[in-house]
Design a protein around this motif. Sequence first.
Motif, short mmCIF file in Angstrom:
data_model
loop_
_atom_site.label_atom_id
_atom_site.label_comp_id
_atom_site.label_asym_id
_atom_site.label_seq_id
_atom_site.Cartn_x
_atom_site.Cartn_y
_atom_site.Cartn_z
N PHE A 63 0.83 -1.21 0.00
CA PHE A 63 0.00 0.00 0.00
C PHE A 63 0.86 1.26 0.00
CE2 PHE A 63 -2.11 3.38 2.44
CZ PHE A 63 -3.23 3.57 1.66
N VAL A 64 1.83 1.31 0.89
CA VAL A 64 2.70 2.49 0.97
C VAL A 64 3.52 2.64 -0.30
CG1 VAL A 64 4.62 3.53 2.23
CG2 VAL A 64 2.76 2.46 3.49
N ALA A 65 4.01 1.54 -0.85
CA ALA A 65 4.82 1.62 -2.07
C ALA A 65 4.01 2.20 -3.23
CB ALA A 65 5.35 0.24 -2.43
N VAL A 66 2.78 1.73 -3.39
CA VAL A 66 1.94 2.24 -4.47
C VAL A 66 1.64 3.73 -4.27
CG1 VAL A 66 -0.32 2.06 -5.56
CG2 VAL A 66 0.95 0.00 -5.01
N MET A 67 1.30 4.12 -3.05
CA MET A 67 0.96 5.51 -2.77
C MET A 67 2.15 6.43 -2.99
SD MET A 67 -2.25 5.82 -2.02
CE MET A 67 -2.19 7.46 -1.32
N VAL A 68 3.32 6.05 -2.48
CA VAL A 68 4.50 6.90 -2.59
C VAL A 68 4.92 7.08 -4.04
CG1 VAL A 68 6.96 7.04 -2.04
CG2 VAL A 68 5.33 6.44 -0.26
N VAL A 228 -6.40 5.90 -3.24
CA VAL A 228 -6.32 5.17 -1.98
C VAL A 228 -7.06 3.84 -2.09
CG1 VAL A 228 -7.01 5.20 0.44
CG2 VAL A 228 -6.01 7.24 -0.60
N VAL A 229 -8.26 3.88 -2.68
CA VAL A 229 -9.04 2.64 -2.85
C VAL A 229 -8.28 1.66 -3.74
CG1 VAL A 229 -11.17 1.68 -3.80
CG2 VAL A 229 -11.23 3.78 -2.46
N GLY A 230 -7.68 2.16 -4.82
CA GLY A 230 -6.92 1.28 -5.70
C GLY A 230 -5.70 0.69 -5.03
N ALA A 231 -4.98 1.50 -4.27
CA ALA A 231 -3.82 0.99 -3.55
C ALA A 231 -4.22 -0.05 -2.51
CB ALA A 231 -3.07 2.15 -2.88
N MET A 232 -5.33 0.18 -1.83
CA MET A 232 -5.82 -0.80 -0.86
C MET A 232 -6.21 -2.10 -1.54
SD MET A 232 -8.13 1.70 1.57
CE MET A 232 -8.76 0.33 2.54
N ALA A 233 -6.86 -2.00 -2.70
CA ALA A 233 -7.25 -3.20 -3.43
C ALA A 233 -6.04 -3.97 -3.92
CB ALA A 233 -8.16 -2.83 -4.60
N ALA A 234 -5.04 -3.26 -4.45
CA ALA A 234 -3.83 -3.94 -4.91
C ALA A 234 -3.10 -4.61 -3.75
CB ALA A 234 -2.90 -2.93 -5.60
N SER A 268 -11.51 2.17 -10.57
CA SER A 268 -11.63 3.59 -10.97
C SER A 268 -10.43 4.42 -10.53
CB SER A 268 -12.93 4.19 -10.39
OG SER A 268 -14.05 3.44 -10.76
N ILE A 269 -9.23 3.92 -10.81
CA ILE A 269 -8.01 4.62 -10.40
C ILE A 269 -7.68 5.70 -11.41
CG2 ILE A 269 -5.61 4.30 -9.66
CD1 ILE A 269 -6.20 1.33 -9.46
N CYS A 270 -7.14 6.81 -10.94
CA CYS A 270 -6.73 7.89 -11.83
C CYS A 270 -5.60 7.39 -12.74
CB CYS A 270 -6.26 9.08 -11.02
SG CYS A 270 -5.90 10.55 -12.02
N SER A 271 -5.60 7.85 -13.99
CA SER A 271 -4.65 7.33 -14.97
C SER A 271 -3.20 7.67 -14.64
CB SER A 271 -5.00 7.87 -16.36
OG SER A 271 -4.96 9.29 -16.37
N GLU A 272 -2.98 8.73 -13.86
CA GLU A 272 -1.61 9.05 -13.47
C GLU A 272 -1.04 8.05 -12.48
OE1 GLU A 272 -3.81 11.54 -13.70
OE2 GLU A 272 -2.94 12.96 -15.13
N ALA A 273 -1.89 7.22 -11.88
CA ALA A 273 -1.43 6.31 -10.83
C ALA A 273 -1.68 4.84 -11.14
CB ALA A 273 -2.11 6.67 -9.51
N ASP A 274 -2.46 4.53 -12.17
CA ASP A 274 -2.85 3.14 -12.37
C ASP A 274 -1.70 2.24 -12.77
OD1 ASP A 274 -2.48 4.09 -14.91
OD2 ASP A 274 -4.46 3.58 -15.66
N ALA A 275 -0.64 2.80 -13.38
CA ALA A 275 0.48 1.97 -13.80
C ALA A 275 1.17 1.30 -12.61
CB ALA A 275 1.50 2.81 -14.59
N PHE A 276 1.22 1.98 -11.48
CA PHE A 276 1.88 1.41 -10.31
C PHE A 276 1.05 0.29 -9.69
CE2 PHE A 276 3.29 5.78 -10.82
CZ PHE A 276 4.66 5.61 -10.83
N VAL A 277 -0.26 0.40 -9.78
CA VAL A 277 -1.12 -0.70 -9.33
C VAL A 277 -0.96 -1.89 -10.27
CG1 VAL A 277 -3.50 -1.40 -8.90
CG2 VAL A 277 -2.74 0.89 -8.24
#
Length: 339
Positions: A63-68, A228-234, A268-277
Amino acid sequence: MAITKAAERRTGDAPIPSPPGRDEWRLNSQLALTLLLVVMVLGQGPVRRALSAPVMQSWMTVFVAVMVQALPFLVLGVLLSAAIAVFVPASFFARALPGRPALAVPVAGMAGAVLPGCECASVPVAGALVRRGVTPAAALAFLLSAPAINPIVLAATAVAFPNDPEMVLARFVASLLVACAMGWLWLRLGRADWLRPPAREAYEGQGRGAAFWGSVRHDVMLAGGFLVVGAMAAATLKAVVPEQWLRLAAEHPVVSVLALAVLAVLLSICSEADAFVAASLTQFSLTARLAFLVVGPMIDLKLFAMQAGTFGRGFAVRFAPATFVLAVAVSVLTGAVLL
């Protein structure tokens, strides 16, 4: 009548006493905070043991890795998309596009490669284009391409997949093909009564500074929450779901592609962040993860709601399923060629 007025005056002079015990048990913010602190102190032992469990340690690490990794790209994308939406007039796009609709579609699709913006910003921008006379097919091509192939998204994809640089090219090609194909499909089969004229933007008529910061606040709250929801799901998929289940799904090419495509719609992750998920889902093939990256910026739950609110429900119930099917098909074909 006089007796009634006299009684009202007497009632107004003396306060009516409250029932005994009501004030003593009223819950205010200070009492709630005190109770919360007491519960946390009393339960710190079980909470500490739960957090120290290997499953929770793995969950928090992912979770922290995806968020950071994702947060800087999310903030930068929101700032740039707000600047474009506020400071670049929609009439500029109308003048820049060719007069022939069939040629305007690919030009509008390519414009998404140079204009950073997340899907939260692309819907109101596309609405402004339609409202100011741009052919709907070109506006829809821009709506799909801008959040999928802009420089911020491609840079984030390159950072998320350092050992698979071909993923950047595959995402660019597949997303642009889907955007142009949907524009041409609307040009061929779309009907004017399916597309409701979009209303004026909420920030029109305000000063540019107020509109800019209003757009930033809106997009950060919306996109940040979904991140946050996407990082939690991943993190949950990595730490809680049995490895055997993910391996079984990943071993079947059709199931893996459909599973991640549906997951992109739900998260429904924002496109700027979905690659990390997507990069964290290492059990799945690159083609399946490519479907996740192509589908997500084009159709998910929040986008369906925004498209229905901007262009009408009749448009959304036709446009969203067609986009989903075409995005999955093009992702599979592009993955077979480039990955």
